[in-house]
Design a protein around this motif. Structure first.
Motif, PDB file in Angstrom:
ATOM      1  N   VAL A   1      50.644  28.727  58.638  1.00 40.04           N
ATOM      2  CA  VAL A   1      51.186  29.795  57.593  1.00 40.04           C
ATOM      3  C   VAL A   1      50.552  29.776  56.085  1.00 40.04           C
ATOM      4  O   VAL A   1      50.731  28.723  55.493  1.00 40.04           O
ATOM      5  N   THR A   2      49.966  30.518  55.506  1.00 39.97           N
ATOM      6  CA  THR A   2      49.419  30.546  54.166  1.00 39.97           C
ATOM      7  C   THR A   2      50.693  31.347  53.409  1.00 39.97           C
ATOM      8  O   THR A   2      51.057  32.369  53.738  1.00 39.97           O
ATOM      9  N   PRO A   3      51.173  30.835  52.299  1.00 40.31           N
ATOM     10  CA  PRO A   3      52.153  31.315  51.386  1.00 40.31           C
ATOM     11  C   PRO A   3      51.748  32.404  50.742  1.00 40.31           C
ATOM     12  O   PRO A   3      50.387  32.462  50.750  1.00 40.31           O
ATOM     13  N   ASN A   4      52.547  33.081  50.273  1.00 35.57           N
ATOM     14  CA  ASN A   4      52.192  34.458  49.702  1.00 35.57           C
ATOM     15  C   ASN A   4      51.344  34.043  48.480  1.00 35.57           C
ATOM     16  O   ASN A   4      51.904  33.642  47.185  1.00 35.57           O
ATOM     17  N   PRO A   5      49.984  34.571  48.365  1.00 36.88           N
ATOM     18  CA  PRO A   5      49.463  34.121  47.095  1.00 36.88           C
ATOM     19  C   PRO A   5      49.614  34.884  46.002  1.00 36.88           C
ATOM     20  O   PRO A   5      49.663  34.379  44.794  1.00 36.88           O
ATOM     21  N   TYR A   6      50.181  36.002  45.848  1.00 34.31           N
ATOM     22  CA  TYR A   6      50.298  36.862  44.810  1.00 34.31           C
ATOM     23  C   TYR A   6      51.791  36.307  44.293  1.00 34.31           C
ATOM     24  O   TYR A   6      51.706  36.137  43.167  1.00 34.31           O
ATOM     25  N   ALA A   7      52.631  35.713  45.080  1.00 34.35           N
ATOM     26  CA  ALA A   7      54.074  35.157  44.541  1.00 34.35           C
ATOM     27  C   ALA A   7      53.557  33.864  44.007  1.00 34.35           C
ATOM     28  O   ALA A   7      54.149  33.564  43.027  1.00 34.35           O
ATOM     29  N   GLN A   8      52.844  33.007  44.509  1.00 33.31           N
ATOM     30  CA  GLN A   8      52.262  31.900  43.943  1.00 33.31           C
ATOM     31  C   GLN A   8      51.467  31.953  42.631  1.00 33.31           C
ATOM     32  O   GLN A   8      51.972  31.348  41.603  1.00 33.31           O
TER      33      GLN A   8
ATOM     34  N   MET B   1      45.726  39.614  39.606  1.00 36.23           N
ATOM     35  CA  MET B   1      44.773  40.299  40.497  1.00 36.23           C
ATOM     36  C   MET B   1      44.050  39.199  41.504  1.00 36.23           C
ATOM     37  O   MET B   1      43.783  39.679  42.489  1.00 36.23           O
ATOM     38  N   GLU B   2      43.703  37.959  41.166  1.00 40.13           N
ATOM     39  CA  GLU B   2      43.429  37.032  42.067  1.00 40.13           C
ATOM     40  C   GLU B   2      44.203  36.845  43.335  1.00 40.13           C
ATOM     41  O   GLU B   2      44.125  36.650  44.371  1.00 40.13           O
ATOM     42  N   GLY B   3      45.710  36.773  42.715  1.00 41.67           N
ATOM     43  CA  GLY B   3      46.561  36.509  43.815  1.00 41.67           C
ATOM     44  C   GLY B   3      46.581  37.889  44.969  1.00 41.67           C
ATOM     45  O   GLY B   3      46.835  37.712  46.065  1.00 41.67           O
ATOM     46  N   MET B   4      46.624  39.027  44.394  1.00 38.49           N
ATOM     47  CA  MET B   4      46.516  40.201  45.202  1.00 38.49           C
ATOM     48  C   MET B   4      45.325  40.247  46.030  1.00 38.49           C
ATOM     49  O   MET B   4      45.165  40.576  47.237  1.00 38.49           O
ATOM     50  N   MET B   5      44.040  39.899  45.495  1.00 40.27           N
ATOM     51  CA  MET B   5      42.829  39.945  46.525  1.00 40.27           C
ATOM     52  C   MET B   5      42.797  38.891  47.421  1.00 40.27           C
ATOM     53  O   MET B   5      42.385  39.040  48.643  1.00 40.27           O
ATOM     54  N   MET B   6      43.596  37.709  47.257  1.00 42.83           N
ATOM     55  CA  MET B   6      43.586  36.500  48.252  1.00 42.83           C
ATOM     56  C   MET B   6      44.609  37.246  49.223  1.00 42.83           C
ATOM     57  O   MET B   6      44.176  36.872  50.658  1.00 42.83           O
ATOM     58  N   PHE B   7      46.002  37.660  49.077  1.00 39.56           N
ATOM     59  CA  PHE B   7      46.529  38.126  49.878  1.00 39.56           C
ATOM     60  C   PHE B   7      45.791  39.309  50.801  1.00 39.56           C
ATOM     61  O   PHE B   7      45.977  39.006  51.958  1.00 39.56           O
ATOM     62  N   ASN B   8      45.132  40.174  50.330  1.00 37.56           N
ATOM     63  CA  ASN B   8      44.426  41.056  50.995  1.00 37.56           C
ATOM     64  C   ASN B   8      43.520  40.523  52.077  1.00 37.56           C
ATOM     65  O   ASN B   8      43.100  40.807  52.955  1.00 37.56           O
ATOM     66  N   THR B   9      43.026  39.464  51.217  1.00 33.70           N
ATOM     67  CA  THR B   9      41.770  38.820  52.145  1.00 33.70           C
ATOM     68  C   THR B   9      42.397  38.037  53.313  1.00 33.70           C
ATOM     69  O   THR B   9      41.786  38.196  54.415  1.00 33.70           O
ATOM     70  N   VAL B  10      43.449  37.508  53.078  1.00 34.56           N
ATOM     71  CA  VAL B  10      44.238  36.845  54.293  1.00 34.56           C
ATOM     72  C   VAL B  10      44.673  37.604  55.296  1.00 34.56           C
ATOM     73  O   VAL B  10      44.568  37.693  56.624  1.00 34.56           O
ATOM     74  N   ILE B  11      45.170  38.801  54.980  1.00 35.55           N
ATOM     75  CA  ILE B  11      45.647  39.898  55.656  1.00 35.55           C
ATOM     76  C   ILE B  11      44.519  40.632  56.614  1.00 35.55           C
ATOM     77  O   ILE B  11      44.799  40.679  57.775  1.00 35.55           O
ATOM     78  N   GLU B  12      43.351  40.712  56.100  1.00 33.30           N
ATOM     79  CA  GLU B  12      42.303  41.283  56.809  1.00 33.30           C
ATOM     80  C   GLU B  12      41.467  40.542  57.692  1.00 33.30           C
ATOM     81  O   GLU B  12      40.796  40.587  58.340  1.00 33.30           O
ATOM     82  N   ASP B  13      42.053  39.078  57.785  1.00 36.18           N
ATOM     83  CA  ASP B  13      41.326  37.925  58.579  1.00 36.18           C
ATOM     84  C   ASP B  13      41.654  38.556  59.782  1.00 36.18           C
ATOM     85  O   ASP B  13      42.945  38.864  60.382  1.00 36.18           O
ATOM     86  N   LYS B  14      40.834  38.442  60.642  1.00 34.40           N
ATOM     87  CA  LYS B  14      41.034  38.743  62.241  1.00 34.40           C
ATOM     88  C   LYS B  14      41.931  37.919  63.098  1.00 34.40           C
ATOM     89  O   LYS B  14      42.552  38.239  63.999  1.00 34.40           O
ATOM     90  N   ASN B  15      42.256  36.650  62.309  1.00 31.32           N
ATOM     91  CA  ASN B  15      43.140  36.045  63.039  1.00 31.32           C
ATOM     92  C   ASN B  15      44.598  35.999  62.607  1.00 31.32           C
ATOM     93  O   ASN B  15      45.424  35.482  63.081  1.00 31.32           O
TER      94      ASN B  15
END
Length: 102
Positions: free
Chosen positions: A44-51, A67-81
């Motif tokens: 489980v990856t903690p919510n990067p935006y909240a962090q 902005m970096e937190g939002m981009m990281m959140f979107n990157t993790v969501i788009e991960d196929k796994n």
């Protein structure tokens, strides 16, 4: 803690069922105080935006951290796994804005 299964659509949109309605993960869960993280395989990856919101103390401007937190959140969501959103809303109250919890 409950688990909300991700529903990934062909157009790139990811949704979950929250309070009986389908909501966008990219525009709702990322800003929700109940979003504890994103399940990728067994991790489980903690919510990067909240962090980013909690952790910005100096150095880069706050908007840069967010902005970096939002981009990281979107990157993790788009991960196929990525399969689920970990939600701490056990009481069933629904969306609670993250910005007021600072």
């Amino acid at each position: 803690m409950k688990t909300l299964p991700l529903n990934k659509k062909e157009n790139g949109r990811a949704t979950v069922m929250c309070q009986g309605k389908e909501v966008s993960v990219h525009s709702t869960c990322v800003f929700c105080a109940h979003c504890a993280g994103i399940r990728v395989n067994r991790r489980v990856t903690p919510n990067p935006y909240a962090q980013s919101l909690r952790g910005s103390k100096g150095g880069l401007p706050m908007d840069q951290h967010l902005m970096e937190g939002m981009m990281m959140f979107n990157t993790v969501i788009e991960d196929k796994n990525s399969t689920d959103i970990e939600c701490a809303d056990d009481a069933g109250t629904g969306f609670a804005t993250l910005s007021r919890r600072r």
